[in-house]
Design an enzyme around this catalytic site. Structure first.
Site, PDB file in Angstrom:
ATOM      1  N   SER A  82       1.747  -9.661  -0.897  1.00 49.37           N
ATOM      2  CA  SER A  82       1.460  -8.221  -0.837  1.00 49.37           C
ATOM      3  C   SER A  82       1.554  -7.628   0.555  1.00 49.37           C
ATOM      4  CB  SER A  82       0.070  -7.960  -1.412  1.00 49.37           C
ATOM      5  OG  SER A  82      -0.881  -8.755  -0.729  1.00 49.37           O
ATOM      6  N   LYS A 120       0.811  -1.220   0.000  1.00 49.74           N
ATOM      7  CA  LYS A 120       0.000   0.000   0.000  1.00 49.74           C
ATOM      8  C   LYS A 120       0.845   1.271   0.000  1.00 49.74           C
ATOM      9  CE  LYS A 120      -4.262  -1.661   0.172  1.00 49.74           C
ATOM     10  NZ  LYS A 120      -5.220  -1.397  -0.938  1.00 49.74           N
ATOM     11  N   GLU A 150      -9.710   6.074   3.016  1.00 49.98           N
ATOM     12  CA  GLU A 150     -10.571   5.003   3.503  1.00 49.98           C
ATOM     13  C   GLU A 150      -9.677   3.799   3.734  1.00 49.98           C
ATOM     14  OE1 GLU A 150     -10.038   5.486   0.320  1.00 49.98           O
ATOM     15  OE2 GLU A 150      -9.404   3.455  -0.206  1.00 49.98           O
TER      16      GLU A 150
END
Lengths: 404, 288
Positions: free
Chosen positions: A387, A99, A121
């Site tokens: 990830s 991210k 969010e």
């Protein structure tokens, strides 16, 4: 490392109106439209500015810790007895997931645009943590919207965000998960237009977000190309990544879209199964319009959005990025699904054989590799995008496996 | 089964409403209620009561699970309607039922694109026209997406009413006004429905700015909560839109289980009556 984008390249999208085929677009309230046009312009300018690129490159190296390794998962390869499996180790990034790649790009852009207030969010909390981290680093105000249900099941990340100085707002509307957090962030943005930058965490939302987030995440696939060429002297044969909104997957896939010999697998969350509660928008949904874009959505016959379900909070979203919808329709990528139970098997295998605790999101990709790898030859090179790391999920997993 | 609507074309009902208000030297009152809130029968009774209570134009909300531009009151209203089984099909049937006894009051459907998209744009426009819908306000369709619904609606003879906002500057206004019809809805605040109360002087100035670009009536909404606000807005606009306050009046009339009571229809109609008086109290003595 990439070949130049050809006119008929699959990497050329979106068009100037933000469409990937019929998907994408700019379905937002008029109040936001001027802001989105400003953002598109600012991003276009930043992209061509060497100083912006230099700052990003420097932070990628010294703050995030890139490049992330491409690691040969030897014991998992032996165990599954087929394809040679590599992990792209995005879980080793600062903050523990992919991210942060995107957040860095957006926060540097927000700074260029003079925006001092950042909203985001978050579902699992990984995007929220990454946003809170970069806001702390650059001294920006940070407000994170998080569904009240997710606040409960991802408590460690809520605490992390608060330690980093962010204000976490539990969202009580609707189903109280990621989609409602996104609604609430949009409501904030429409209210605070002058000073606020909306840092979207995935390859969804109105144009230019799906393109911009993909560009920032494409570092994953670009590095993978170079690293695989260095390790094996050729490109991988297959790529596997979990897909919620789909940013880690798009980041890995995009630099390979024109390499037609590379098989691409996006793994959706099948939750309790596709005939029950799940979060597989492509396998179980159809095209609709939500959160600024047209894409595959879970909904009823009246166009009302249905609640998604996945054991993984990060995949618990009733939509998917529009570029994935397009890649599905043109059959460039295959979208498959993995249930909650299967993902736990992937989680365990990764812990026990490789000493890596994966995020439940990434465990979905591992679980699909458990099905696919045994069917492939030993010289088949497979890349799984690891990830994120799974520290945030250990309580959820313990609850299911009865370990505590 | 749907009654054939006589003579007047759809947008004419909208222009006639503004013409009547103008003749009375006042602003038009545009009232918003959610279709099927708290149930279809009560929703229809409320709809039927609005014109007599003083509504010039009726905005009827199409319930959606994810109303990104709405505040908590209208979000809750949509969820109440959906829980009671409301659907877009039922909302169109509600309009048709209204038209059986009223072919004068303009009806504008307001909501989000996904239910319409899933219903099918062509089928929706045909059914909406047959039901007696005059206009559409679809919050998440900016001019950049005009080909989705706006242009087909105009071709079908249904007005596509656009929102202009404080972020719509003079450079962008022509884009926003280009394919708009019926009236222009000026959103008086940056924000969601039912949030802040607008600065009425700034609102009047914004309306004047928009009127330099269009001959269409300009209606002001978002944040108008009572008759005093309505009167203040009415002095500087062609119409005043009120939604959240009506939805809240409805909510306050419900029983502990969220069901309608005998107070529900009068609660909404009563507030509409007060708002209509507010609009009339601001009748313009000096309008050119």
């Amino acid at each position: 490392m990439n070949s130049p984008v050809r006119p008929n390249s699959l990497r050329a999208g979106p068009d100037e109106t933000g469409h990937f085929g019929m998907f994408g677009g700019r379905f937002v309230a008029e109040t936001l439209m001027p802001l989105i046009l400003d953002l598109e312009k600012a991003y276009g300018e930043a992209k061509d500015d060497p100083s912006y690129q230099a700052e990003m490159a420097s932070m990628m190296t010294h703050y995030i810790g890139r490049p992330s390794p491409l690691y040969f998962a030897e014991r998992m390869t032996d165990k599954l007895g087929g394809a040679k499996i590599y992990f792209k180790r995005e879980e080793l990034n600062h903050t523990g997931a992919h991210k942060v790649n995107n957040v860095l790009g957006q926060i540097l852009l927000a700074r260029r645009m003079g925006k001092k207030r950042i909203i985001a969010e978050t579902g699992a909390g990984q995007h929220g943590v990454a946003t809170a981290t970069l806001c702390a680093r650059y001294g920006l105000e940070c407000i994170v919207y998080m569904g009240a249900v997710d606040v409960e099941r991802q408590k460690p990340n809520v605490f992390r965000m608060q330690l980093l100085g962010a204000k976490v707002v539990p969202v009580q509307s609707g189903s109280k998960t990621l989609k409602d957090a996104m609604n609430e962030a949009l409501r904030d943005w429409v209210t605070n237009v002058a000073d606020t930058f909306y840092c979207i965490g995935t390859v969804a939302g109105p144009h230019p977000y799906p393109m911009m987030v993909r560009d920032f995440q494409s570092v994953i696939g670009k590095e993978t190309r170079e690293q695989m060429l260095a390790a094996e002297g050729r490109l991988p044969d297959s790529l596997i990544a979990a897909v919620g909104g789909g940013s880690n997957a798009m980041g890995l896939f995009h630099p390979f879209l024109d390499d037609s010999d590379v098989e691409i697998y996006g793994v959706e969350a099948a939750g309790h199964g596709l005939t029950s509660l799940h979060a597989a928008s492509i396998a179980g949904g159809r095209p609709g319009v939500l959160h600024g874009n047209r894409t595959y959505l879970l909904m009823n016959e009246d166009g009302q959005i249905q609640d998604a379900h996945s054991i993984s909070a990060g995949l618990d979203y009733p939509g998917i990025g529009p570029e994935h919808s397009w890649l599905h329709d043109i059959k460039r990528a295959q979208y498959v699904s993995i249930t909650d139970e299967e993902s736990l098997e992937g989680f365990k295998l990764c812990c026990e054989l490789e000493g890596i605790v994966p995020a439940l999101e990434s465990a979905h990709a591992v679980a699909y590799a458990m099905k696919l790898a045994p069917r492939k030859a030993k010289d088949h090179l497979m890349v799984i995008n690891l990830s994120g790391r799974g520290d945030k999920d250990i309580f959820t997993v313990a609850e299911h496996l009865g370990g505590m | 089964m749907m009654k054939q609507v006589p003579d007047i074309s759809m947008t004419d009902r909208i222009s006639a409403a503004f013409a009547r208000a103008r003749a009375e030297r006042r602003a038009a009152l545009v009232t918003y209620v959610m279709a099927g809130d708290p149930d279809q029968e009560t929703g229809r009774a409320i709809l039927a009561a609005l014109p007599e209570a003083g509504a010039d134009v009726v905005e009827l909300g199409m319930a959606f699970t994810d109303p990104m531009a709405d505040g908590p009151s209208i979000q809750a209203a949509g969820l109440r309607a959906l829980a009671a089984g409301q659907s877009l099909k039922k909302t169109l049937a509600d309009v048709a039922a209204f038209r059986r006894t009223n072919d004068r009051t303009a009806i504008v459907l307001m909501g989000y694109f996904n239910p319409i998209y899933v219903y099918g744009v062509d089928r929706f426009l045909a059914d909406a026209k047959a039901a007696g819908v005059d206009g559409l306000i679809v919050v998440d369709l900016p001019p950049e997406e005009d080909e989705e619904l706006c242009l087909p609606a105009l071709r079908a003879g249904i007005a596509f009413i656009r929102l202009a906002t404080p972020t719509t500057d003079d450079r962008r206004l022509p884009t926003v006004l280009k394919n708009t019809a019926g009236f222009v809805y000026y959103v008086s605040i940056t924000g969601i429905t039912g949030a802040a109360t607008p600065n009425f002087d700034a609102t009047a100035a914004a309306v004047a700015r928009i009127k330099k670009h269009t001959a269409l009536p300009v209606v002001v909404g978002f944040g108008v909560k009572n008759a005093v606000h309505a009167a203040a807005v009415a002095r500087g606009a062609d119409g005043v839109a009120v939604g959240t306050a009506l939805v809240e009046a409805l909510r306050a009339s419900l029983d502990a289980d969220g069901k309608a009571t005998e107070k529900t229809v009068p609660a909404v109609a009563g507030l509409v009556r007060e708002l209509a008086e507010g609009v009339r109290s601001a009748a313009k003595a000096d309008v050119a």
